[in-house]
Design an enzyme around this catalytic site. Sequence first.
Site, mmCIF file in Angstrom:
data_model
loop_
_atom_site.group_PDB
_atom_site.id
_atom_site.type_symbol
_atom_site.label_atom_id
_atom_site.label_comp_id
_atom_site.label_asym_id
_atom_site.label_seq_id
_atom_site.Cartn_x
_atom_site.Cartn_y
_atom_site.Cartn_z
ATOM 1 N N GLY A 1 -15.255 12.370 -0.754
ATOM 2 C CA GLY A 1 -15.138 11.028 -0.177
ATOM 3 C C GLY A 1 -13.765 10.421 -0.410
ATOM 4 O O GLY A 1 -12.777 11.135 -0.587
ATOM 5 N N HIS B 1 -12.845 21.412 -2.921
ATOM 6 C CA HIS B 1 -13.600 20.357 -2.226
ATOM 7 C C HIS B 1 -13.013 19.010 -2.634
ATOM 8 O O HIS B 1 -12.367 18.894 -3.662
ATOM 9 C CB HIS B 1 -15.076 20.395 -2.638
ATOM 10 C CG HIS B 1 -15.836 21.518 -2.021
ATOM 11 N ND1 HIS B 1 -16.939 21.335 -1.224
ATOM 12 C CD2 HIS B 1 -15.636 22.856 -2.068
ATOM 13 C CE1 HIS B 1 -17.401 22.504 -0.829
ATOM 14 N NE2 HIS B 1 -16.631 23.446 -1.328
ATOM 15 N N SER C 1 -9.827 15.225 0.692
ATOM 16 C CA SER C 1 -9.454 14.088 1.548
ATOM 17 C C SER C 1 -8.844 12.996 0.682
ATOM 18 O O SER C 1 -9.429 12.587 -0.307
ATOM 19 C CB SER C 1 -10.688 13.532 2.272
ATOM 20 O OG SER C 1 -11.093 14.423 3.290
ATOM 21 N N ALA D 1 -13.331 16.888 5.110
ATOM 22 C CA ALA D 1 -14.454 16.302 5.840
ATOM 23 C C ALA D 1 -14.170 14.833 6.108
ATOM 24 O O ALA D 1 -14.032 14.406 7.258
ATOM 25 C CB ALA D 1 -15.745 16.462 5.049
ATOM 26 N N ASP E 1 -21.332 24.361 5.295
ATOM 27 C CA ASP E 1 -20.797 23.688 4.113
ATOM 28 C C ASP E 1 -21.953 23.050 3.327
ATOM 29 O O ASP E 1 -22.822 22.403 3.920
ATOM 30 C CB ASP E 1 -19.803 22.613 4.591
ATOM 31 C CG ASP E 1 -19.081 21.920 3.454
ATOM 32 O OD1 ASP E 1 -18.840 22.571 2.421
ATOM 33 O OD2 ASP E 1 -18.742 20.725 3.607
ATOM 34 N N HIS E 2 -21.951 23.208 2.033
ATOM 35 C CA HIS E 2 -22.974 22.621 1.162
ATOM 36 C C HIS E 2 -24.408 22.943 1.571
ATOM 37 O O HIS E 2 -25.280 22.057 1.558
ATOM 38 C CB HIS E 2 -22.797 21.101 1.034
ATOM 39 C CG HIS E 2 -21.624 20.744 0.178
ATOM 40 N ND1 HIS E 2 -21.620 20.903 -1.190
ATOM 41 C CD2 HIS E 2 -20.402 20.267 0.504
ATOM 42 C CE1 HIS E 2 -20.449 20.539 -1.669
ATOM 43 N NE2 HIS E 2 -19.693 20.158 -0.671
#
Length: 287
Positions: free
Chosen positions: A179, A206, A209, A230, A82-83
């Site tokens: 985040g 993405h 969350s 994440a 990821d990333h």
Amino acid sequence: MPLVTGDFILQHARKNNYAVCAFNVENMEMVQAVVSAAEETGSPVIIQTSANTVKYAHMDYYYAMVQAALKHADVPVALHLDHGDSRDLAIQAIRSGYTSVMIDASKQSFEDNMKETKNVVDVCKPIGVSIEAELGNVGGKVGDQEYGAAGYTKPNEAKEFVEKTGTTSLAVAIGTVHGVYAGEPNLDLELLAELRNTVDVPLVLHGASGLSEHDIKQCVEHGISKINYATELRIAFTEAVKEYFTIEKDFVDPKKFTGHARSIVKQVAIEKMEMCGSINRASTMNI
Ligand SMILES: [Zn+2]
């Protein structure tokens, strides 16, 4: 079951209008929790590690842990970087046995992003490793960098980007941030639907969350095939450990609190799989 590629899973999701959860893992317990959730619900899943995580422990460790889990599970799993931020890191991931890599050059100019992505595609495609690129700016924190307001992905650019680079999936910016959300997310679902109809590769979300169940379902309905989680799993693990220390004070065995955290992470993973619609999809895949 051996690892499958990201494309194998994502193409099935795109065709059947559901999304696959991609969970960022940090340790063995999180790997076990995710694989166990996948197996219990018959859900294909993507396990991923960020560029920061693989600084903490080499990708060889994560690959070995996932392989160990798959010796005892019969469910399609892809292992994804990821990333990733360079061709070198993509090559390291491939050498470690990852079946999918992300190259994130989205903070660069459109032309440079295309060039960087193409460099990684040229390495991955001939050996059947899947590629995720990103176009537009998902806000929030990636690694140690903080990004501000999101710059939404433009459909005409997305089309050109996919055609010229050959990336096999595309992360799009439609109003999410990485985040924890400070306020209400402002999702552009019309834009998402347009992107879905404009490019012919699976789209990735993405910064999911903290999105509500309603928002997640809307995103899936409007064309998202992969949803990254994440922050929420990290919070679930860490809060469970903290909670354990408030309940039990007199113990010396680390397995007590990591085991508790593992069971909580598994529950969260199952909830996300239900929201994304990936439950019982494994049995309909041609393996
Ligand atoms: Zn991300």
